[in-house]
Design a protein around this motif. Structure first.
Motif, PDB file in Angstrom:
ATOM      1  N   VAL A  60      -0.757  -2.725  -0.375  1.00 46.98           N
ATOM      2  CA  VAL A  60      -0.113  -1.678  -1.176  1.00 46.98           C
ATOM      3  C   VAL A  60       0.166  -0.450  -0.326  1.00 46.98           C
ATOM      4  N   MET A  61      -0.824  -0.060   0.490  1.00 44.55           N
ATOM      5  CA  MET A  61      -0.647   1.102   1.357  1.00 44.55           C
ATOM      6  C   MET A  61       0.447   0.857   2.389  1.00 44.55           C
ATOM      7  N   ASN A  62       0.516  -0.338   2.934  1.00 42.26           N
ATOM      8  CA  ASN A  62       1.582  -0.651   3.892  1.00 42.26           C
ATOM      9  C   ASN A  62       2.953  -0.508   3.249  1.00 42.26           C
ATOM     10  N   ASP A  63       3.078  -0.968   2.000  1.00 47.57           N
ATOM     11  CA  ASP A  63       4.346  -0.827   1.281  1.00 47.57           C
ATOM     12  C   ASP A  63       4.686   0.644   1.066  1.00 47.57           C
ATOM     13  N   LEU A  64       3.692   1.435   0.673  1.00 46.67           N
ATOM     14  CA  LEU A  64       3.938   2.849   0.418  1.00 46.67           C
ATOM     15  C   LEU A  64       4.279   3.603   1.702  1.00 46.67           C
ATOM     16  N   SER A  66       5.517   2.523   4.545  1.00 49.57           N
ATOM     17  CA  SER A  66       6.750   2.122   5.231  1.00 49.57           C
ATOM     18  C   SER A  66       7.932   1.960   4.288  1.00 49.57           C
ATOM     19  N   GLY A  67       7.730   2.210   2.992  1.00 51.37           N
ATOM     20  CA  GLY A  67       8.796   1.959   2.031  1.00 51.37           C
ATOM     21  C   GLY A  67       9.148   0.484   1.929  1.00 51.37           C
ATOM     22  N   GLY A  68       8.166  -0.374   2.208  1.00 53.06           N
ATOM     23  CA  GLY A  68       8.375  -1.817   2.147  1.00 53.06           C
ATOM     24  C   GLY A  68       8.971  -2.420   3.402  1.00 53.06           C
ATOM     25  N   LEU A  69       9.322  -1.589   4.377  1.00 50.35           N
ATOM     26  CA  LEU A  69       9.988  -2.094   5.583  1.00 50.35           C
ATOM     27  C   LEU A  69       9.082  -2.964   6.445  1.00 50.35           C
ATOM     28  N   HIS A  70       7.768  -2.793   6.319  1.00 47.90           N
ATOM     29  CA  HIS A  70       6.872  -3.587   7.166  1.00 47.90           C
ATOM     30  C   HIS A  70       7.067  -5.084   6.929  1.00 47.90           C
TER      31      HIS A  70
END
Length: 228
Positions: A60-64, A66-70
């Motif tokens: 969830v934190m990775n999505d937040l 990077s705006g989902g770009l990861h």
């Protein structure tokens, strides 16, 4: 300017990679943990504590952050790997390990002392993980050791920003917004403060590419995924 970069390397034939070239700092008793200096034997435990703390909210934190770009960056990494039937592949620092694929074998170990035989893997990937090891040179040497001749090394990592104006904005986002998000979502500000600091301590694109080459890889190159 670059935020994320993919690094590529090809395992050389008939090459014995050294554990370290001109890296006398490995003989010291201190290493970096973000902006702090800690004893080498303490770092792996501290890093383990960080990821144990953030595991439940990691994706969830990775999505937040990077705006989902990861997710797109990781897809790009896999496309660069170009998997083939029967490929024997090692992914190091697999995060939360999303997926229930029964063909996967999960192993807990040390990136600096892999539990695999020499010349046993067709590919090796590591995404957002190599900056957390105590001795990057040893992790690279181990990657070279376990790869077959001609095997491919691919690394996805956060990079340095050179543009002064964007760097100021990026620093504000990194040191003010990300730790605050970590506190709000994961209930852990300190772990995300460390993650931000670890990015700043990581070598530049050119220096890390040189380290990959020093480990014995050839045809080393990097590609910036987010550019100005």
């Amino acid at each position: 300017m670059a935020l994320r970069s993919i690094y590529r390397g090809l395992r050389k034939s008939n090459f014995l990679s050294p554990l370290c070239n001109s890296c006398s700092h490995l003989h010291s008793h201190a290493t970096s943990f973000g902006f702090k200096e800690v004893r080498e034997e303490e770092k792996s435990q501290l890093v383990g504590n960080v990821f144990t703390s953030v595991a439940s909210s990691y994706d969830v934190m990775n999505d937040l952050m990077s705006g989902g770009l990861h997710r797109l960056w990781k897809e790009r990494l896999v496309s660069e790997l170009n998997p083939f039937p029967g490929m024997k592949h090692l992914d190091v620092a697999g995060g939360t390990g999303l997926g229930e694929d029964k063909s996967l074998v999960w192993v807990e170990g040390d990136a600096e002392a892999l539990k695999f035989e020499d010349d046993s893997m067709d590919g090796y990937t590591i995404a957002f993980g190599i900056r957390n090891v105590t001795h990057i040179e040893k992790a690279l040497a181990e990657a070279h050791r376990v790869l077959k001749r001609g095997g491919r090394f691919l690394c996805l990592e956060l990079s340095h920003v050179e543009n002064p104006m964007f760097k100021q904005l990026y620093d504000y986002y990194s040191f003010s917004i990300i730790p605050a998000l970590g506190e709000l979502v994961a209930g852990d500000r300190e772990s995300y403060q460390y993650l931000v600091e670890s990015i700043r301590r990581f070598p530049s694109q050119e220096k890390f590419a040189a380290m990959i080459a020093e480990a014995g890889f050839q045809k080393v190159e990097y590609e910036n995924l987010v550019e100005e």
